[in-house]
Design a protein around this motif. Structure first.
Motif, PDB file in Angstrom:
ATOM      1  N   TRP A  77       2.981  -6.313  11.878  1.00 42.68           N
ATOM      2  CA  TRP A  77       3.301  -5.272  12.860  1.00 42.68           C
ATOM      3  C   TRP A  77       3.489  -3.919  12.166  1.00 42.68           C
ATOM      4  O   TRP A  77       3.009  -2.882  12.631  1.00 42.68           O
ATOM      5  CB  TRP A  77       4.560  -5.658  13.632  1.00 42.68           C
ATOM      6  CG  TRP A  77       4.954  -4.673  14.710  1.00 42.68           C
ATOM      7  CD1 TRP A  77       4.125  -3.829  15.403  1.00 42.68           C
ATOM      8  CD2 TRP A  77       6.270  -4.437  15.222  1.00 42.68           C
ATOM      9  NE1 TRP A  77       4.837  -3.084  16.315  1.00 42.68           N
ATOM     10  CE2 TRP A  77       6.162  -3.434  16.227  1.00 42.68           C
ATOM     11  CE3 TRP A  77       7.525  -4.985  14.937  1.00 42.68           C
ATOM     12  CZ2 TRP A  77       7.266  -2.968  16.927  1.00 42.68           C
ATOM     13  CZ3 TRP A  77       8.627  -4.525  15.649  1.00 42.68           C
ATOM     14  CH2 TRP A  77       8.496  -3.522  16.627  1.00 42.68           C
ATOM     15  N   GLY A  78       4.167  -3.927  11.046  1.00 42.58           N
ATOM     16  CA  GLY A  78       4.451  -2.673  10.371  1.00 42.58           C
ATOM     17  C   GLY A  78       3.298  -2.128   9.549  1.00 42.58           C
ATOM     18  O   GLY A  78       3.081  -0.914   9.498  1.00 42.58           O
ATOM     19  N   TYR A  79       2.505  -3.026   8.914  1.00 41.00           N
ATOM     20  CA  TYR A  79       1.502  -2.554   7.961  1.00 41.00           C
ATOM     21  C   TYR A  79       0.075  -2.932   8.336  1.00 41.00           C
ATOM     22  O   TYR A  79      -0.872  -2.442   7.709  1.00 41.00           O
ATOM     23  CB  TYR A  79       1.839  -3.082   6.563  1.00 41.00           C
ATOM     24  CG  TYR A  79       3.257  -2.745   6.156  1.00 41.00           C
ATOM     25  CD1 TYR A  79       3.616  -1.442   5.813  1.00 41.00           C
ATOM     26  CD2 TYR A  79       4.264  -3.714   6.151  1.00 41.00           C
ATOM     27  CE1 TYR A  79       4.927  -1.124   5.463  1.00 41.00           C
ATOM     28  CE2 TYR A  79       5.571  -3.405   5.794  1.00 41.00           C
ATOM     29  CZ  TYR A  79       5.899  -2.107   5.460  1.00 41.00           C
ATOM     30  OH  TYR A  79       7.193  -1.792   5.121  1.00 41.00           O
ATOM     31  N   GLY A  80      -0.097  -3.790   9.341  1.00 38.27           N
ATOM     32  CA  GLY A  80      -1.422  -4.098   9.875  1.00 38.27           C
ATOM     33  C   GLY A  80      -2.405  -4.589   8.831  1.00 38.27           C
ATOM     34  O   GLY A  80      -2.057  -5.348   7.929  1.00 38.27           O
ATOM     35  N   GLU A  81      -3.646  -4.105   8.935  1.00 37.34           N
ATOM     36  CA  GLU A  81      -4.716  -4.530   8.038  1.00 37.34           C
ATOM     37  C   GLU A  81      -4.486  -4.047   6.605  1.00 37.34           C
ATOM     38  O   GLU A  81      -5.110  -4.554   5.671  1.00 37.34           O
ATOM     39  CB  GLU A  81      -6.066  -4.006   8.548  1.00 37.34           C
ATOM     40  CG  GLU A  81      -6.489  -4.577   9.894  1.00 37.34           C
ATOM     41  CD  GLU A  81      -6.715  -6.076   9.834  1.00 37.34           C
ATOM     42  OE1 GLU A  81      -7.215  -6.564   8.798  1.00 37.34           O
ATOM     43  OE2 GLU A  81      -6.389  -6.767  10.812  1.00 37.34           O
ATOM     44  N   ASP A  82      -3.633  -3.052   6.430  1.00 41.26           N
ATOM     45  CA  ASP A  82      -3.366  -2.517   5.097  1.00 41.26           C
ATOM     46  C   ASP A  82      -2.308  -3.333   4.347  1.00 41.26           C
ATOM     47  O   ASP A  82      -1.999  -3.028   3.188  1.00 41.26           O
ATOM     48  CB  ASP A  82      -2.896  -1.060   5.184  1.00 41.26           C
ATOM     49  CG  ASP A  82      -3.965  -0.146   5.769  1.00 41.26           C
ATOM     50  OD1 ASP A  82      -5.158  -0.406   5.497  1.00 41.26           O
ATOM     51  OD2 ASP A  82      -3.622   0.812   6.486  1.00 41.26           O
ATOM     52  N   SER A  83      -1.754  -4.330   5.007  1.00 41.04           N
ATOM     53  CA  SER A  83      -0.719  -5.146   4.386  1.00 41.04           C
ATOM     54  C   SER A  83      -1.286  -5.915   3.199  1.00 41.04           C
ATOM     55  O   SER A  83      -2.409  -6.429   3.252  1.00 41.04           O
ATOM     56  CB  SER A  83      -0.145  -6.127   5.409  1.00 41.04           C
ATOM     57  OG  SER A  83       0.822  -6.955   4.809  1.00 41.04           O
ATOM     58  N   VAL A  84      -0.519  -5.985   2.109  1.00 42.48           N
ATOM     59  CA  VAL A  84      -0.947  -6.709   0.914  1.00 42.48           C
ATOM     60  C   VAL A  84       0.124  -7.735   0.546  1.00 42.48           C
ATOM     61  O   VAL A  84       1.262  -7.670   1.011  1.00 42.48           O
ATOM     62  CB  VAL A  84      -1.187  -5.752  -0.276  1.00 42.48           C
ATOM     63  CG1 VAL A  84      -2.372  -4.851  -0.015  1.00 42.48           C
ATOM     64  CG2 VAL A  84       0.062  -4.921  -0.557  1.00 42.48           C
ATOM     65  N   THR A  85      -0.276  -8.668  -0.304  1.00 41.07           N
ATOM     66  CA  THR A  85       0.619  -9.745  -0.731  1.00 41.07           C
ATOM     67  C   THR A  85       1.030  -9.509  -2.182  1.00 41.07           C
ATOM     68  O   THR A  85       0.189  -9.158  -3.005  1.00 41.07           O
ATOM     69  CB  THR A  85      -0.093 -11.098  -0.613  1.00 41.07           C
ATOM     70  OG1 THR A  85      -0.530 -11.282   0.721  1.00 41.07           O
ATOM     71  CG2 THR A  85       0.833 -12.238  -0.994  1.00 41.07           C
ATOM     72  N   PRO A  86       2.326  -9.664  -2.531  1.00 38.29           N
ATOM     73  CA  PRO A  86       3.459 -10.071  -1.697  1.00 38.29           C
ATOM     74  C   PRO A  86       3.908  -8.943  -0.778  1.00 38.29           C
ATOM     75  O   PRO A  86       3.614  -7.776  -1.030  1.00 38.29           O
ATOM     76  CB  PRO A  86       4.546 -10.411  -2.716  1.00 38.29           C
ATOM     77  CG  PRO A  86       4.230  -9.532  -3.883  1.00 38.29           C
ATOM     78  CD  PRO A  86       2.732  -9.470  -3.943  1.00 38.29           C
TER      79      PRO A  86
END
Length: 367
Positions: A212-221
């Motif tokens: 919700w906060g970072y969408g497709e730009d979210s990375v792991t961890p």
């Protein structure tokens, strides 16, 4: 729910076998071999050891693969901290993974769990802090309603999601050891439901608020998405340290399985030296694998789709069917056969399609 059910039927089958074999405990490989040796399928009795080897191999692939994931997580965290602090220039993640060889070889030399186990408690506490931090930072960074995100983007993304979810919540390798060490094993279903409820809640919170906060730009961890501030930096550093110790914890069990089979080829007087050589060689091999495939989302998806579909769905459903084949009989309980078909079918579905999807992502990734 299906994964919880699979853990339950695995333990339930083990408890039935305790009575039949007059034993107080069985490991997962022991149970697999015993079920075929004493089961209702005479043609498979002589092949019982193969089932054991298959379970051993799957556990090793899963846990050694998790070690590869942990090495990439540590490298990613160190890379972000050093580069954001302008201490070094931007370099490939593969260089940072390669730099982890010596530290990881050194911690893999710890042979006793008593030096590592306390860190698992710290890790659990840190995981809760990460979950609450994700809720806070994710909701703060959100720019649109959750309803605006697509439920399913595409088939490849869906199977990747399934694999990562199953990987995050599985724990099939520790189910029987936990049950074996309980004072009242009959209470395991209650413990299972409580424990899995907490795990599902944490995974769901991190997944939902992180996306919700970072969408497709979210990375792991997930901590890599947090803002560059004092608390998130401390959180990132703490997570890297805990994952570093977790690498050794995860390495301990599969190495002992491998060592059981290879030590018979060596002189007992040289075990001290030979064991450490094998430990170092396997760690180096895992690091090289992580360097070749640093896409940890696809790696976790592969482990979840391939290993957990076998350990978590196919093996337990077959074990339960073999244990209860004549108890009280399929004629009176055809539902058991239907249930076996449903769980086994889901496992095959996830294994084939999920593995294909995630292996494709691993191979084609440019990371």
């Amino acid at each position: 729910m299906m994964l919880i059910h699979s853990k339950y039927i695995l333990v339930d089958s083990a408890q039935i076998m305790y009575g039949r074999l007059h034993m107080s405990s069985l490991s997962y490989p022991d149970l697999a071999e015993a079920v075929l040796k004493t089961g209702p399928f005479p043609k498979l009795t002589k092949r019982a050891h193969i089932f054991r080897y298959l379970v051993d191999a799957t556990i090793c692939i899963n846990l050694f693969g998790s070690c590869c994931v942990y090495s990439v997580i540590i490298a990613r965290t160190i890379k972000q901290i050093l580069e954001n602090a302008y201490l070094v220039g931007e370099e490939s993640i593969r260089i940072y993974i390669a730099c982890m060889i010596i530290p990881l070889v050194l911690i893999a030399m710890i042979l006793s769990l008593k030096y590592l186990a306390p860190f698992s408690i710290v890790g659990n506490i840190l995981l809760l802090i990460v979950a609450f931090s994700t809720i806070y930072y994710g909701s703060k960074a959100a720019t649109k309603s959750p309803a605006e995100f697509p439920l399913i983007k595409d088939a490849e993304g869906f199977f990747g999601f399934l694999g990562v979810c199953v990987f995050s919540m599985e724990g099939m390798g520790v189910v029987l050891p936990i049950e074996n060490h309980m004072r009242e094993p009959k209470k395991f279903p209650r413990v299972l439901c409580m424990g899995m409820s907490v795990v599902i809640g944490i995974v769901a919170a991190i997944g939902f608020f992180g996306y919700w906060g970072y969408g497709e730009d979210s990375v792991t961890p997930i901590t890599m998405n947090f803002p560059w501030a004092i608390f998130p930096i401390i959180l990132r550093s703490s997570l890297a340290l805990v994952v570093y110790v977790t690498f050794a914890l995860n390495f301990w069990a599969p190495f002992n399985l491998v060592w059981y089979y290879i030590k018979v080829r060596h002189n007992p007087d040289k075990f001290w030296c030979v064991e450490r050589i094998y430990r170092a060689l396997i760690v180096i091999g895992l690091i090289l694998l992580a360097i070749a495939f640093p896409n940890i989302n696809a790696f976790m998806g592969f482990l979840g789709s391939f290993c957990i579909s076998l350990m978590g769905f196919l093996f337990p459903s077959f074990i339960e069917l073999a244990v209860k084949w004549n108890d009280p009989g399929l004629g009176a309980c055809k539902w058991r056969l239907y249930k076996f078909g449903a769980v086994f079918g889901f496992g095959v579905f996830l294994c084939i399609l999920g593995t294909y999807s995630n292996v494709k992502s691993l191979v084609t990734s440019k990371e």
